[in-house]
Design a protein around this motif. Sequence first.
Motif, short mmCIF file in Angstrom:
data_model
loop_
_atom_site.label_atom_id
_atom_site.label_comp_id
_atom_site.label_asym_id
_atom_site.label_seq_id
_atom_site.Cartn_x
_atom_site.Cartn_y
_atom_site.Cartn_z
N THR A 95 0.96 -1.17 0.00
CA THR A 95 -0.02 0.01 0.06
C THR A 95 0.88 1.36 0.05
O THR A 95 0.54 2.15 -0.65
CB THR A 95 -0.89 -0.07 1.16
OG1 THR A 95 -1.81 -0.83 1.13
CG2 THR A 95 -1.84 1.36 1.45
N ALA A 118 -7.94 -5.35 1.54
CA ALA A 118 -7.05 -4.19 1.79
C ALA A 118 -6.23 -3.65 0.96
O ALA A 118 -6.00 -2.36 0.54
CB ALA A 118 -6.21 -4.60 3.25
N ILE A 121 -7.59 -0.27 -1.04
CA ILE A 121 -7.49 1.09 -0.03
C ILE A 121 -6.47 1.95 -0.92
O ILE A 121 -6.86 3.16 -1.29
CB ILE A 121 -6.65 0.73 1.04
CG1 ILE A 121 -7.69 0.07 2.13
CG2 ILE A 121 -6.56 2.12 1.91
CD1 ILE A 121 -7.36 -0.21 3.57
#
Length: 339
Positions: A95, A118, A121
């Motif tokens: 990320t 996730a 994101i």
Amino acid sequence: MNARSVRPRRRILLALAATTLLVGPLAACSADDGGAAGGGEGDAVTGATIAIAGPQSGDPYYVQVACGAQAAGTKLGMDVGELQAPQNQNQAQLTTIVQNVLTSAPDALIYTPADPVAGGIPIQTAREDGVTVIDVDAQLDDDALYDSFVASNHYEGAKEITAYLAELIGGEGQIAAIGSLATNPITQARIKGFEDALKDYPDIEVVSISYPEISADVIQANAASTLVKYPDLKAIYTTNFLNSTGAAVALRNAGVVGDVKMVSWDAGAANVELLQEGVLQATVAQQPYAMGELAIEQIAKKLKGEEVDQTVDAPVEILTSEDVDSPEGQKLWYKTECD
């Protein structure tokens, strides 16, 4: 050829030449007046910047995705970057990497998340900024976060390799399957394809479908236990190279290499070695290089304002122990660098 056959052909060629001379200036005028739209589409592709982010650096599979994208993008005049990835499949680290990549405002991102939820994101920002996103190999839960999803058809690949295994054992006998992460969509598709393929083989009995922890020792123990419990076992189907590597140790220790057939997924170094040794009889060779090419194809469509394909199936092939070292077989190996 006689003169009679030459003259008509010559007249046709002259007519075509004359037509070309007439069309040429008209085409030039058209380009000046309204043909700029076509040039605009080309300009949208030429010079476009493409970023690539994946779950693991150094993994031959994701390296080849990047290689395919770079080769295809270069042909179109795109500026395609190197693979940006953490050292292991850590979504938190990935990320951060994606967020850093997006600060350079690329026109498109080729992305493989480490986590389906996730992993979405950092992509939300990209979508808000109008970045084209091509999801490759591992699918995000929210399909609004990507323009196109490029991946192998795991279900069909599983059916194909299972049918190969079934024929290898004569269409009868006991067989076991070893998967990983029962809730993983890829594992589910590979097990579903395995089960459905065997519906055509009523004399084959599936004695076990297990999902051991992703650990070499645990997988080995699982396979060893299965061999003891089912001494007449004829074959093992594994859903990834980690499972085939662990099961291979159990087969060697039990002295049944070759007697108990085994097939798997992927053509990385571990499975290639098992094929060469005859421990593994066949594996589904995905084609990550082609995935990179297909990702670029979808990006080009999007940049030109064309409709993209929501899902794109990448090709797979069955690589066997018989052809693993052939010139064609070696083309399917996952390599650690671009050619």
